[in-house]
Motif scaffolding. Sequence first.
Motif, PDB file in Angstrom:
ATOM      1  N   SER A 219      -1.694  42.160  11.582  1.00  0.00           N
ATOM      2  CA  SER A 219      -2.491  41.615  10.476  1.00  0.00           C
ATOM      3  C   SER A 219      -3.973  41.699  10.780  1.00  0.00           C
ATOM      4  O   SER A 219      -4.792  41.978   9.897  1.00  0.00           O
ATOM      5  N   TRP A 220      -4.330  41.447  12.041  1.00  0.00           N
ATOM      6  CA  TRP A 220      -5.736  41.568  12.446  1.00  0.00           C
ATOM      7  C   TRP A 220      -6.210  42.997  12.217  1.00  0.00           C
ATOM      8  O   TRP A 220      -7.272  43.221  11.622  1.00  0.00           O
ATOM      9  N   LEU A 221      -5.447  43.970  12.694  1.00  0.00           N
ATOM     10  CA  LEU A 221      -5.812  45.372  12.532  1.00  0.00           C
ATOM     11  C   LEU A 221      -5.950  45.732  11.062  1.00  0.00           C
ATOM     12  O   LEU A 221      -6.905  46.394  10.653  1.00  0.00           O
ATOM     13  N   THR A 222      -5.019  45.290  10.248  1.00  0.00           N
ATOM     14  CA  THR A 222      -5.027  45.619   8.826  1.00  0.00           C
ATOM     15  C   THR A 222      -6.255  45.073   8.114  1.00  0.00           C
ATOM     16  O   THR A 222      -6.954  45.792   7.387  1.00  0.00           O
ATOM     17  N   ARG A 227     -11.715  45.570   5.864  1.00  0.00           N
ATOM     18  CA  ARG A 227     -13.087  45.066   5.902  1.00  0.00           C
ATOM     19  C   ARG A 227     -14.062  46.212   6.143  1.00  0.00           C
ATOM     20  O   ARG A 227     -15.107  46.320   5.482  1.00  0.00           O
ATOM     21  N   GLN A 228     -13.729  47.095   7.076  1.00  0.00           N
ATOM     22  CA  GLN A 228     -14.575  48.260   7.334  1.00  0.00           C
ATOM     23  C   GLN A 228     -14.697  49.133   6.089  1.00  0.00           C
ATOM     24  O   GLN A 228     -15.785  49.618   5.751  1.00  0.00           O
ATOM     25  N   MET A 229     -13.577  49.339   5.411  1.00  0.00           N
ATOM     26  CA  MET A 229     -13.577  50.163   4.211  1.00  0.00           C
ATOM     27  C   MET A 229     -14.488  49.558   3.139  1.00  0.00           C
ATOM     28  O   MET A 229     -15.260  50.275   2.474  1.00  0.00           O
ATOM     29  N   ASP A 233     -17.602  51.640   1.862  1.00  0.00           N
ATOM     30  CA  ASP A 233     -17.508  52.206   0.522  1.00  0.00           C
ATOM     31  C   ASP A 233     -17.927  51.259  -0.593  1.00  0.00           C
ATOM     32  O   ASP A 233     -17.919  51.637  -1.765  1.00  0.00           O
ATOM     33  N   GLY A 234     -18.230  50.016  -0.263  1.00  0.00           N
ATOM     34  CA  GLY A 234     -18.627  49.058  -1.275  1.00  0.00           C
ATOM     35  C   GLY A 234     -17.475  48.257  -1.847  1.00  0.00           C
ATOM     36  O   GLY A 234     -17.691  47.264  -2.548  1.00  0.00           O
ATOM     37  N   ARG A 235     -16.263  48.650  -1.555  1.00  0.00           N
ATOM     38  CA  ARG A 235     -15.065  47.928  -1.987  1.00  0.00           C
ATOM     39  C   ARG A 235     -13.841  48.560  -1.325  1.00  0.00           C
ATOM     40  O   ARG A 235     -13.891  49.680  -0.822  1.00  0.00           O
ATOM     41  N   VAL A 236     -12.747  47.839  -1.352  1.00  0.00           N
ATOM     42  CA  VAL A 236     -11.477  48.402  -0.904  1.00  0.00           C
ATOM     43  C   VAL A 236     -10.995  49.379  -1.967  1.00  0.00           C
ATOM     44  O   VAL A 236     -11.149  49.136  -3.167  1.00  0.00           O
ATOM     45  N   ALA A 237     -10.413  50.491  -1.552  1.00  0.00           N
ATOM     46  CA  ALA A 237      -9.938  51.506  -2.496  1.00  0.00           C
ATOM     47  C   ALA A 237      -9.038  50.869  -3.550  1.00  0.00           C
ATOM     48  O   ALA A 237      -8.123  50.109  -3.216  1.00  0.00           O
ATOM     49  N   PRO A 238      -9.278  51.139  -4.835  1.00  0.00           N
ATOM     50  CA  PRO A 238      -8.528  50.486  -5.923  1.00  0.00           C
ATOM     51  C   PRO A 238      -7.014  50.687  -5.851  1.00  0.00           C
ATOM     52  O   PRO A 238      -6.258  49.833  -6.316  1.00  0.00           O
ATOM     53  N   LYS A 239      -6.560  51.797  -5.271  1.00  0.00           N
ATOM     54  CA  LYS A 239      -5.120  52.034  -5.200  1.00  0.00           C
ATOM     55  C   LYS A 239      -4.417  51.116  -4.200  1.00  0.00           C
ATOM     56  O   LYS A 239      -3.194  50.986  -4.237  1.00  0.00           O
ATOM     57  N   PHE A 255     -10.518  34.987   9.663  1.00  0.00           N
ATOM     58  CA  PHE A 255      -9.951  35.521   8.422  1.00  0.00           C
ATOM     59  C   PHE A 255     -10.818  35.152   7.218  1.00  0.00           C
ATOM     60  O   PHE A 255     -10.988  35.955   6.302  1.00  0.00           O
ATOM     61  N   THR A 256     -11.361  33.951   7.224  1.00  0.00           N
ATOM     62  CA  THR A 256     -12.232  33.535   6.122  1.00  0.00           C
ATOM     63  C   THR A 256     -13.397  34.501   5.954  1.00  0.00           C
ATOM     64  O   THR A 256     -13.724  34.930   4.837  1.00  0.00           O
ATOM     65  N   ASN A 257     -14.030  34.875   7.065  1.00  0.00           N
ATOM     66  CA  ASN A 257     -15.155  35.803   7.004  1.00  0.00           C
ATOM     67  C   ASN A 257     -14.689  37.213   6.632  1.00  0.00           C
ATOM     68  O   ASN A 257     -15.366  37.918   5.869  1.00  0.00           O
ATOM     69  N   GLN A 258     -13.562  37.634   7.176  1.00  0.00           N
ATOM     70  CA  GLN A 258     -13.041  38.962   6.849  1.00  0.00           C
ATOM     71  C   GLN A 258     -12.748  39.072   5.350  1.00  0.00           C
ATOM     72  O   GLN A 258     -13.116  40.055   4.707  1.00  0.00           O
ATOM     73  N   PHE A 259     -12.085  38.068   4.830  1.00  0.00           N
ATOM     74  CA  PHE A 259     -11.700  38.089   3.416  1.00  0.00           C
ATOM     75  C   PHE A 259     -12.928  38.105   2.519  1.00  0.00           C
ATOM     76  O   PHE A 259     -12.967  38.816   1.512  1.00  0.00           O
ATOM     77  N   SER A 260     -13.937  37.343   2.899  1.00  0.00           N
ATOM     78  CA  SER A 260     -15.175  37.308   2.117  1.00  0.00           C
ATOM     79  C   SER A 260     -15.834  38.678   2.078  1.00  0.00           C
ATOM     80  O   SER A 260     -16.397  39.088   1.048  1.00  0.00           O
ATOM     81  N   ALA A 261     -15.744  39.405   3.188  1.00  0.00           N
ATOM     82  CA  ALA A 261     -16.379  40.724   3.262  1.00  0.00           C
ATOM     83  C   ALA A 261     -15.694  41.753   2.380  1.00  0.00           C
ATOM     84  O   ALA A 261     -16.272  42.806   2.079  1.00  0.00           O
TER      85      ALA A 261
END
Length: 417
Positions: A219-222, A227-229, A233-239, A255-261
């Motif tokens: 889950s950490w890796l995912t 977050r990097q994506m 790219d400005g957002r997670v890929a829509p697909k 996780f709170t910070n990751q999710f916010s990003a």
Amino acid sequence: MDKSAGPFRCIVIAALLAAALSGCAGRPEGVLVPAAAGAAETKGISKVDVLVATTRRPSETPGVLFSGERDKTPSVTEISVSIPPDSVRKIGEVQWPKKIVADPTKEFATLSVTPLSPQRASEWLRGNLPKSRRVMVFVHGFNNRYDDAVYRFAQIVHDSGTDVAPVLFTWPSRGSIFAYNYDKESTNYSRDALEDMLSRLSKDSQVSEVTIMAHSMGSWLTVEALRQMAIRDGRVAPKITNVILASPDLDVDVFTNQFSALGPKHPKFTLFVSRDDRALNLSRRISGNIDRLGQVDPTVEPYRTEFEKAGITVLDLTALKGNDPLNHGKFASSPDVVKLIGNRLIAGQEVTDSDVGLGERLGAVALGTAQTVGSAASVAVSTPISIFDPRTRRNYAEQVDRFGRAIGNTAESAIVP
């Protein structure tokens, strides 16, 4: 005795107890040697083809394929696995071969192993997409060998009946309880490779939707890759529409910070948690005593409000009693849960405690504004982690047998909050 040795002693005692209870001693190494032609032609035997991407270093040992060490260049392999008839196996379990040459009528068996170039991997994907054109990516957790990940994901695909093209991402885990920090750094090492794979899948015009399911440390890796994506790219890929984190070994603050990003246009998130998860309790103890995401109580504050604001669906399986002594893989140890929840998710139906009776049967709680998981999801997860690698099991087998009776309540207190 040095008092500073106390926490380590507790962890070792807990590991020994879990190893004694897991019943995994004696599993052969090298099971990924292909069986003889025609081995899976017996009536009732099923076949699952999995595309496997890895950042592991190739192994020179036949049937092992990839070690727990890191490689500079990711590799892709197609592996075909046969699964014995349902009449001789329990749903949610992997029937591990007792010998290198498996008996397909009773055990999981490897039918073929085919290394693929990037171009051939794309061809495999397009040739294995179902009518839904959905892809499911599975990311395993801590303490998993390459063959652990391959057979477990094949079981997930088969038992859930999920209508997807199955893609496994396996990172360099040494498959040992004593390699926790190495495994954690290996997830960091693999972030770029996972992000690149997810980007490629999302850009493929033939793919309609991608669901990611990650277990434990995976889950950490995912979340880090997503977050990097989002940053790149400005957002997670829509697909990438759905992300399922099962027993996530994640610091809740991180996780709170990751999710916010991830930004406002993020995938739907579903968490599977259990407050009596002993594996995560150990992880919490060695990680600064901060709650792990997979063991929080979603009915109390501040978690309840935060999950609702974020639209994250949480299923709490604390009241579910499984066969896993660590309570780290309850979904796989309960065939009814695998089929019940899996079938509803695959059909794209909403999953709540009321409409499927989870509140009474399993003690689960569904939260979140969306109250849904998505159409391509599966909820089977890895069964109890194999606490010791084969070499350690050989060294400690006799000690566990002698010591298991002696630790009793002392070991129990070490792994129960």
